[in-house]
Write a protein that holds these residues in place. Sequence first.
Motif, PDB file in Angstrom:
ATOM      1  N   TYR A  13      -5.731  -8.488  -7.950  1.00  0.00           N
ATOM      2  CA  TYR A  13      -5.949  -8.055  -5.738  1.00  0.00           C
ATOM      3  C   TYR A  13      -6.873  -7.748  -4.965  1.00  0.00           C
ATOM      4  CZ  TYR A  13      -5.427  -6.336  -1.254  1.00  0.00           C
ATOM      5  OH  TYR A  13      -4.830  -6.322   0.321  1.00  0.00           O
ATOM      6  N   TRP A  14      -8.042  -6.956  -5.896  1.00  0.00           N
ATOM      7  CA  TRP A  14      -9.077  -6.458  -5.323  1.00  0.00           C
ATOM      8  C   TRP A  14     -10.593  -7.476  -5.598  1.00  0.00           C
ATOM      9  CZ3 TRP A  14      -7.652  -3.119  -2.365  1.00  0.00           C
ATOM     10  CH2 TRP A  14      -7.636  -2.060  -2.922  1.00  0.00           C
ATOM     11  N   ASN A  15      -9.896  -8.326  -6.864  1.00  0.00           N
ATOM     12  CA  ASN A  15     -11.221  -9.709  -6.860  1.00  0.00           C
ATOM     13  C   ASN A  15     -10.866 -10.991  -6.417  1.00  0.00           C
ATOM     14  OD1 ASN A  15     -12.564  -8.540  -8.496  1.00  0.00           O
ATOM     15  ND2 ASN A  15     -10.918  -8.426 -10.352  1.00  0.00           N
ATOM     16  N   CYS A  16     -10.237 -10.499  -5.441  1.00  0.00           N
ATOM     17  CA  CYS A  16      -9.613 -12.011  -3.725  1.00  0.00           C
ATOM     18  C   CYS A  16      -8.934 -13.249  -4.787  1.00  0.00           C
ATOM     19  CB  CYS A  16     -10.441 -12.029  -2.768  1.00  0.00           C
ATOM     20  SG  CYS A  16     -11.352 -11.299  -2.494  1.00  0.00           S
ATOM     21  N   LEU A  17      -7.958 -12.894  -6.165  1.00  0.00           N
ATOM     22  CA  LEU A  17      -7.522 -13.745  -6.882  1.00  0.00           C
ATOM     23  C   LEU A  17      -5.741 -13.861  -6.640  1.00  0.00           C
ATOM     24  CD1 LEU A  17      -9.817 -13.630 -10.163  1.00  0.00           C
ATOM     25  CD2 LEU A  17      -9.942 -14.967  -7.804  1.00  0.00           C
ATOM     26  N   GLU A  23       0.764 -10.723  -3.209  1.00  0.00           N
ATOM     27  CA  GLU A  23       0.292  -9.904  -2.786  1.00  0.00           C
ATOM     28  C   GLU A  23       1.818  -9.627  -2.129  1.00  0.00           C
ATOM     29  OE1 GLU A  23      -2.228 -10.981   0.477  1.00  0.00           O
ATOM     30  OE2 GLU A  23      -3.724 -11.613  -0.895  1.00  0.00           O
ATOM     31  N   GLN A  24       2.748  -9.916  -1.403  1.00  0.00           N
ATOM     32  CA  GLN A  24       4.178  -9.143  -1.180  1.00  0.00           C
ATOM     33  C   GLN A  24       4.597  -8.888  -2.325  1.00  0.00           C
ATOM     34  OE1 GLN A  24       5.070  -9.889   2.311  1.00  0.00           O
ATOM     35  NE2 GLN A  24       6.602  -9.129   1.478  1.00  0.00           N
ATOM     36  N   LEU A  26       2.840  -6.829  -5.022  1.00  0.00           N
ATOM     37  CA  LEU A  26       2.611  -5.090  -4.123  1.00  0.00           C
ATOM     38  C   LEU A  26       2.879  -4.666  -3.195  1.00  0.00           C
ATOM     39  CD1 LEU A  26      -1.037  -6.187  -5.024  1.00  0.00           C
ATOM     40  CD2 LEU A  26       0.562  -4.639  -6.185  1.00  0.00           C
ATOM     41  N   ARG A  27       3.056  -5.539  -2.020  1.00  0.00           N
ATOM     42  CA  ARG A  27       3.051  -4.817  -0.903  1.00  0.00           C
ATOM     43  C   ARG A  27       4.689  -3.769  -0.639  1.00  0.00           C
ATOM     44  NH1 ARG A  27       1.961  -9.288   1.949  1.00  0.00           N
ATOM     45  NH2 ARG A  27      -0.515  -9.573   2.379  1.00  0.00           N
ATOM     46  N   GLU A  28       5.795  -4.507  -1.145  1.00  0.00           N
ATOM     47  CA  GLU A  28       6.781  -4.036  -1.606  1.00  0.00           C
ATOM     48  C   GLU A  28       6.755  -3.252  -2.325  1.00  0.00           C
ATOM     49  OE1 GLU A  28       9.802  -4.701  -0.171  1.00  0.00           O
ATOM     50  OE2 GLU A  28       8.937  -6.166   1.066  1.00  0.00           O
ATOM     51  N   TYR A  29       6.126  -2.841  -3.560  1.00  0.00           N
ATOM     52  CA  TYR A  29       5.994  -2.025  -4.327  1.00  0.00           C
ATOM     53  C   TYR A  29       5.207  -0.496  -3.545  1.00  0.00           C
ATOM     54  CZ  TYR A  29       4.834   0.638  -8.620  1.00  0.00           C
ATOM     55  OH  TYR A  29       4.875   1.595  -9.346  1.00  0.00           O
ATOM     56  N   PHE A  30       4.526  -1.270  -3.007  1.00  0.00           N
ATOM     57  CA  PHE A  30       3.618   0.037  -2.411  1.00  0.00           C
ATOM     58  C   PHE A  30       4.419   0.851  -1.406  1.00  0.00           C
ATOM     59  CE2 PHE A  30      -0.153  -1.628  -5.343  1.00  0.00           C
ATOM     60  CZ  PHE A  30      -0.013   0.044  -5.641  1.00  0.00           C
ATOM     61  N   CYS A  31       4.948   0.019  -0.436  1.00  0.00           N
ATOM     62  CA  CYS A  31       5.569   0.387   0.816  1.00  0.00           C
ATOM     63  C   CYS A  31       7.003   0.809   0.887  1.00  0.00           C
ATOM     64  CB  CYS A  31       6.019  -1.143   1.985  1.00  0.00           C
ATOM     65  SG  CYS A  31       3.321  -1.539   2.098  1.00  0.00           S
TER      66      CYS A  31
END
Length: 163
Positions: A13-17, A23-24, A26-31
Amino acid sequence: MDSKRLDLLLDKYWNCLTTTVEEQELREYFCHGDGKEVQSETARLFRYFDHEGSLKLNENSLDPEMIKRKSQEKKTGFGARLFFIGKAAAIGLVLIVAAYSIRKEYINSKLEPYFAETFQDPKEAYEETKKALMMVSESFNLARKETQKLSAIDEAKNKIIEN
């Protein structure tokens, strides 16, 4: 989500790959998942993105008349004029200070050789001044001779034009 998978996804994610699916995830995990305690800075970032994405515009937000009125209010307010005057004054002050500094350095660099030598004996200083003034006088005399030549050419040109 296990920590290895999380680290791998965050690196991507931080390397835009990352893909949109990752990304979804990660969003689900963190939110909505357990990510609120682990890596709190990243969790806050994802929660911010989630919150901002959920905001909706109301129907007055894109009203052309309201947009025009708001832009005119910003342009014609007393604060805007004062801000513009302040900017202009600051730019002027910076330019004046810069010009003064450059001028002072230039003058100092040009005059330094002349002030490097000081004379203890007044007669010696007088002789050096006399030499310098003679040099200036010779230059003026040479310039006067050249201008006399130009005036003769100018007179000849005027005679030709008259005829």
